[in-house]
Design an enzyme around this catalytic site. Structure first.
Site, PDB file in Angstrom:
ATOM      1  N   ASN A  11       0.863  -1.184   0.000  1.00 36.24           N
ATOM      2  CA  ASN A  11       0.000   0.000   0.000  1.00 36.24           C
ATOM      3  C   ASN A  11       0.897   1.231   0.000  1.00 36.24           C
ATOM      4  OD1 ASN A  11      -1.900   1.973   0.396  1.00 36.24           O
ATOM      5  ND2 ASN A  11      -2.531   1.290   2.435  1.00 36.24           N
ATOM      6  N   LYS A  13       0.063   4.228  -0.226  1.00 38.68           N
ATOM      7  CA  LYS A  13      -0.601   5.354   0.440  1.00 38.68           C
ATOM      8  C   LYS A  13      -0.385   6.641  -0.377  1.00 38.68           C
ATOM      9  CE  LYS A  13      -0.418   2.974   4.832  1.00 38.68           C
ATOM     10  NZ  LYS A  13      -0.313   3.073   6.296  1.00 38.68           N
ATOM     11  N   HIS A  95      -9.726   0.590   5.009  1.00 38.02           N
ATOM     12  CA  HIS A  95      -8.432   0.797   5.671  1.00 38.02           C
ATOM     13  C   HIS A  95      -8.624   1.708   6.881  1.00 38.02           C
ATOM     14  CE1 HIS A  95      -4.305   2.059   6.420  1.00 38.02           C
ATOM     15  NE2 HIS A  95      -3.937   0.990   5.732  1.00 38.02           N
ATOM     16  N   GLU A  97      -7.080   4.118   7.988  1.00 35.87           N
ATOM     17  CA  GLU A  97      -6.952   5.556   7.725  1.00 35.87           C
ATOM     18  C   GLU A  97      -8.238   6.113   7.115  1.00 35.87           C
ATOM     19  OE1 GLU A  97      -2.218   4.854   7.358  1.00 35.87           O
ATOM     20  OE2 GLU A  97      -3.342   5.210   5.504  1.00 35.87           O
ATOM     21  N   GLU A 165      -5.473  -5.505  10.427  1.00 36.81           N
ATOM     22  CA  GLU A 165      -4.482  -4.484  10.706  1.00 36.81           C
ATOM     23  C   GLU A 165      -4.772  -3.829  12.050  1.00 36.81           C
ATOM     24  OE1 GLU A 165      -2.528  -2.916   6.876  1.00 36.81           O
ATOM     25  OE2 GLU A 165      -4.352  -1.777   7.170  1.00 36.81           O
ATOM     26  N   GLY A 171       2.218   1.989  11.081  1.00 36.11           N
ATOM     27  CA  GLY A 171       3.115   3.134  10.995  1.00 36.11           C
ATOM     28  C   GLY A 171       3.678   3.582  12.328  1.00 36.11           C
ATOM     29  N   SER A 211       3.199  -2.493  10.340  1.00 42.40           N
ATOM     30  CA  SER A 211       4.654  -2.413  10.520  1.00 42.40           C
ATOM     31  C   SER A 211       5.374  -3.728  10.176  1.00 42.40           C
ATOM     32  CB  SER A 211       4.988  -1.958  11.947  1.00 42.40           C
ATOM     33  OG  SER A 211       4.422  -0.686  12.198  1.00 42.40           O
TER      34      SER A 211
END
Length: 248
Positions: A11, A13, A95, A97, A165, A171, A211
């Site tokens: 990904n 991003k 996702h 985010e 996730e 991150g 991560s």
């Protein structure tokens, strides 16, 4: 029991430009990639065409999001039909985010999943709990609720990959231990056995994101119920090749 093909998604991003992505694609194209691993790169929507024309055909391309209808007055959105028109085969939906930065709720994510699948696009559907939810002991409750809404919108599971996730590991440099990842994946598989079918439970690929690096990917990949990865930051670096080859 179904043989689940290892799946590694990168990904990108909101990162990269034509110059840096060209370099990345060239690295991927010339790398020795494990043949039994399905590889998908999720490019920013403005670079979908660029990624598809630049990547070797053994690597699929995904969009990072899409809307729930084919076309219309939805400024700034893209549809599954457009994604397919650019030669991409997959889309990432739900996702963390999108959920936590952009406020997308379960219902909207479910509608997007349904429309993407109706449009014959593969879906990488993301679920995961936040740190406070894990600390409160509600991990299962949260991820089962998210999974339920996705499941209500899926007719054919063959085109779905489920990405677990943990939001606290994205991150942040914190990775779930292989044991923590395996434990959640195992519970998810049991949920599918109880709520969908034994067949789907056996064949559905449940991948881990949060991560993942060259340093931890092999141990994670060796877990029984971890069928691959959704990789963020590391997918923009040469170490992405080591992650793709985690099972080699």
């Amino acid at each position: 029991m179904a043989q689940r093909r290892f799946f590694v998604g990168g990904n990108w991003k909101m990162n990269g430009n034509k110059e840096s992505l060209e370099e990345l694609m060239s690295t991927l194209n010339t790398a020795s990639l494990h043949e039994d691993t399905e590889v998908v790169c999720a490019a920013p929507s403005i670079y979908l065409d660029f990624a598809r024309s630049g990547l070797d055909s053994r690597i699929s391309v995904a969009a990072q999001n899409c809307y729930k209808v084919a076309k219309g007055a939805f400024t700034g959105e893209i549809s599954p039909a457009m994604i397919k028109d650019c030669g991409a085969d997959w889309v990432i939906l739900g996702h963390s985010e999108r959920r936590h930065v952009f406020g997308e709720n379960d219902e909207l994510i479910g509608q997007k999943v349904a429309h993407a699948l109706e449009s014959d696009l593969g879906v990488i559907a993301c679920i995961g709990e936040k740190l406070e939810e894990r600390e409160a002991g509600t991990t299962e409750e949260v991820i089962f609720a998210q999974t339920q809404v996705i499941a209500e919108n899926v007719m054919d599971w063959e085109k779905v990959v489920l990405a677990y996730e943990p939001v606290w590991a994205i991150g942040t440099g914190k990775t779930a231990t292989p044991e923590q990842a395996q434990e959640v994946h195992e519970k998810l598989r049991a949920w599918f056995r109880a709520n969908i079918s034994e067949e789907v439970s056996d064949s559905l690929r449940i991948i881990y994101g949060g991560s993942v690096t060259a340093a931890n990917c092999r141990e994670l990949a060796s877990q029984t119920d971890v069928d691959g990865f959704l990789v963020g930051g590391a997918s923009l670096k040469p170490e992405f090749i080591d992650i793709i080859n985690a099972r080699a």
